[in-house]
Structure formats: C-alpha cells, structure tokens
Design an enzyme around this catalytic site. Structure first.
Site, PDB file in Angstrom:
ATOM      1  N   GLU A 100      23.248  76.313   4.221  1.00 35.44           N
ATOM      2  CA  GLU A 100      23.093  74.960   5.636  1.00 35.44           C
ATOM      3  C   GLU A 100      21.995  75.522   6.090  1.00 35.44           C
ATOM      4  OE1 GLU A 100      24.428  72.702   5.300  1.00 35.44           O
ATOM      5  OE2 GLU A 100      26.233  73.285   4.136  1.00 35.44           O
ATOM      6  N   CYS A 160      18.896  73.377  13.931  1.00 34.70           N
ATOM      7  CA  CYS A 160      18.325  73.016  12.948  1.00 34.70           C
ATOM      8  C   CYS A 160      17.778  71.132  12.872  1.00 34.70           C
ATOM      9  CB  CYS A 160      19.318  73.378  11.852  1.00 34.70           C
ATOM     10  SG  CYS A 160      21.097  71.997  11.372  1.00 34.70           S
TER      11      CYS A 160
END
Length: 486
Positions: A254, A288
């Site tokens: 991720e 993110c």
C-alpha cells in the site's frame, strides 16, 4: 505524559516485554513541542529472528484453534479500545502530532476494522471442485499462510498496523510487526499491549522496534514469513517487492499517491470546496489518499478558487491538543523542510502562491498554489503535507488526461450534478479507487483498498484480505482405483 511511553518503550517478543540489545536508541519525540517521549534500544537481527521463530512456533496451535475461539480475542480487544479511548487519543496526539479530530477519526476506523476481523475469523470457506476423472473428489482448503511480517507507516500507525495485524491473526497466522521509527508506541507497542490484555497467546504477535541501519533487509529476507504487508513510500515499496520476489515471498504493498479531486462545471461549488479542503488538509495532508491536485473547470475557476482560499484561511494551525486546531505539526523536521522547498520550487517555476504558509519548527501552515507549469515535476510527485496545487482545465477530456498524468494511481474524486457522468469519468481514471461527489480520503472494512501503477500491488479489506493472508491447498481423494499407464 502517558505511562504508555514508559511502560511500552520495549520490544515485545515471544510474549515478553524486553529491551533491545542494539547499539543505539530510537528517541521518540513529540513533533509539536520536541518533548522526549521515550527512548527505545533497537532490536538486532538476532531479535528479529527470535520474533519470527516465536511466531512460527505459536502459529501451529493457533492455526488449528477453532475460529470461534479465535474470534473471542478480537471481541475483547475491541472492548479494551473502547475502555481506553481517551488515553489512546492522547498518545496519538503526543506521538504523531495528530489533532483531536484526527485521533477520533483514526480510533473510529480502528474499531470498524476490528469488528470486521471478528467476522473474518469465520470467513474462509473450502470448496469441492468437479474432476474429469471418475471417482475423484477435489477438495480445496483455505489455510493460513503461516507467519506475516507487517511494516507500518507513521501517518495512521494504529489503524494501518491493526489493518494488517488483526486480520492476519484472525485468519490463523502469527505476526511480527515493525512500526515506523517515528511512531514506535502507537504503531507497535500499543497494538501488542491491546492484544496481550485481550488474551492473545504469547508468541503469536511480536513487535520489533528497529531500523534498517541495524538490521538491513533481515525483516523481509527472513525465511519464516510467507507474506510481507508494507505501507509506505513507493521508493521503499519497490525495494520490499524486489527482496520479497527474490525470496519467493508474497508482498502486499500500500504505497503513495498523487490523487486529484476534479470539479466539473456543473458541480455544487460550495460542497466541492468543503470536500477538497478536507481531502487535502486532513492530518496536515500526511495521507496517501490526500488530494495533492485540485482540478477545476476553467468556467468556474474564479468562484471556486476564491471560496477555496477563503476556507483554507480559516484552518487553525497550532497545538494538536487544542480542539480548535485543524493543522498540527508534520512528523519531523525533514518533512517540514521538504514542504518548504517544494513551495519555493513551485514559485521559482512560475506558480503563484494564493496562500503562502510559513513554517515554524514542524508547524507548516497551508499553502495554495496555482499557475504551476504543466511540465513541472512537482505535479508528478506525492506532496506529503499541507500544500495544494490548483489546476484549471477545459472540458472533461483534458481533465482525464491531467488526472492520469502521474506515475501514481491510488484514489481520487469528481464532483458533478450528474452522478452517471461522474461514474463514466471515474471509469477513465487509472486508479484503484475513485469517488463521485465526495472526498478522496476513504477506507471501509469490506471494500478492496489499494492502488494501481506506483501506488501498490494487491488489495486489503474484506475478501481481499482473506486472499492476502491465506493460501489454497488442493487435496484430492480417489474413490476407487486410478489407471496408471505404466
């Protein structure tokens, strides 16, 4: 100062709290005021080995344990987080510089993912698959991979540790967790303490607080873990993937993003402003999925820009423990310096600062920039902080091209009065996730989470978590006799 910073400033290996034996200490600082929170002697390669071997030993019995019995541990862990919510929130504020709003947001998501882990223990199902061979029964079993190594980041460390640790355990695996050096307590020791107090058998979850300067690639090269779950930058993720592949391990990555929030000409401008401001500035932009770029149709650019800048001006920067604070400190001075440099670079390249925030220690005030040349490298990068680029466009085709013009593909959003128009727009974007008439920052326990391109490999949440932390095993039974040609 919370007792967590004194009691939990240790390694947690094989069910025991013990000091590391490395040659130096990680110093845990409060990023807002510089207060020393803890000093933790780092773990060595030998202690990483101890942790993995402990997980391997404990997993055998745990993997054979009735799934309903495993589930009880997660029910207790959830109750403990509810009981300790106020204290955990204070630890998040102190170690991360997270605001009270951010702490509450993170704790809410942690509880949601733990609730899903309670159900996840019962999720794996086997299959009977037809065979072209007479009398053959093909059984397909879903089994734990064995041991999972988890590397978590500094921005949402409690959530992003739990998000891999809890389901991996629920599915019958052992786990070794390596938290980020800036968040060793929230991302590591706190997780171990919760599960220890919830009755998880010793050895199943281990936490090693260390640094690659001490252990090199030992955490990911070690022969015991079959899966490495990493959340962090694409640069480090590329290295993790390379080492995993060389050692025949599966990696779940991720990674970073460069998300865009797009405002089409028929959008509700006031609502789009609210969504864009949240998407960029939640947790100081250290997310993110944050909207690095806000794309606005040129026909509404002036109105949107005026309202956007006006709202950003109202965001209070300061002490994260103050309930009125929206923008707390970034995690460390390196991040603060990098953000200041990015703003300076943008202005040097010709951008206009509609709002030029100042930097004081780790407090970085919001900046809003427009007019950045289309070929600027800054538009290709992840800017991990409270800096946003406003980018005008002429029509949907140009908007799609600009959104996709990045090596990343994590999240994004589009605002329009026509939902199906928004869905058709989203289908053209090379991302793992995209949202219509909402923000860019979302994570839900049942929905596959992950990115395309440099934003990662694999997915987590729901059924994809089962895929990530289990493997399939084919066992056939021949009823009768097979024919062999020799």
């Amino acid at each position: 100062m919370s007792s967590y910073f004194t009691d939990l400033a240790q390694q947690y290996i094989d069910g025991e709290w013990r000091p590391g034996t490395g040659s130096w200490d990680i110093i845990d600082f409060n990023p807002y005021d510089g207060e020393k929170l803890a000093s933790i002697t780092i773990a060595t390669v030998e202690e990483v080995d101890d942790a993995y071997r402990a997980a391997e030993r404990a997993q055998k019995k745990w993997g054979a344990t009735n799934a309903y019995a495993r589930r009880a541990v997660f029910e207790k862990a959830l109750a403990l987080i509810d009981e300790r919510e106020a204290e955990i929130a204070e630890v998040i504020i102190a170690e991360l510089g997270g605001t009270r709003l951010k702490a509450a947001f993170e704790l809410h998501l942690v509880r949601e993912f733990l609730r899903e882990s309670i159900q996840l223990a019962l999720r794996p199902e086997g299959k009977i698959i037809p065979s072209p061979v007479d009398g053959k029964e093909n059984r397909l079993y879903r089994v734990p991979v064995g041991v999972v190594g988890v590397i978590s980041p500094f921005n949402f460390p409690f959530l992003l540790s739990i998000k891999s640790v809890a389901p991996a355990l629920a599915l019958g695996n052992g786990v070794v967790l390596k938290p980020h050096q800036n968040t060793p307590i929230v991302g590591g020791s706190l997780v171990a303490k919760i599960f220890e107090d919830a009755g998880l058998p010793g050895g199943l979850l281990n936490v090693v607080i260390t640094d690659i300067a001490e252990i090199g690639d030992a955490f990911i090269e070690h022969p015991v873990p079959k899966v490495i779950s990493f959340t962090g930058s694409d640069k480090v993720g590329r290295h993790v993937a390379t080492v995993c592949a060389a050692n025949f391990k599966r990696s779940v990555l991720e990674l970073g993003g460069n998300s865009a929030l797009v405002v089409l000409e028929d959008a509700d401008i006031d609502y789009a402003v609210d969504a864009a401001v949240f998407s960029r500035y939640v947790h100081q932009g250290q997310v993110c999925m944050a909207a690095n770029r806000v794309l606005v149709d040129r026909s509404i650019e002036a109105e949107f820009t005026e309202k956007f800048v006006a709202k950003v001006r109202t965001l209070k920067t300061g002490d994260p423990s103050d309930p009125q604070t929206v923008i707390g400190p970034v995690i460390n001075s390196s991040q603060a310096d990098a953000l200041s440099s990015a703003v300076d670079q943008a202005i040097a390249e010709g951008a206009t600062a509609l709002l030029h925030g100042t930097t004081t220690d780790n407090l970085v005030e919001p900046s809003v920039l427009t007019g950045l040349p289309a070929d600027s490298d800054l538009l290709q990068q992840e800017i991990f902080g409270p800096v946003v680029f406003l980018v005008p466009f002429d029509g949907e085709e140009e908007a799609v091209r600009i959104v996709n013009d990045t090596p990343y593909g994590l999240s994004g959003a589009v605002h329009t009065a026509d939902v199906e128009r928004g869905v058709n727009f989203a289908k053209q974007i090379d991302t793992g996730m995209f949202h219509v008439n909402d923000g860019t920052v979302h994570d839900e326990p049942l929905v596959p989470f992950g990115g395309e391109k440099h934003s990662g490999i694999g997915r987590l949440n729901g059924e994809t978590t089962v895929d990530a932390f289990t493997t399939t095993k084919w066992i056939s039974v021949q009823h009768g006799r097979s024919f062999f040609p020799f």
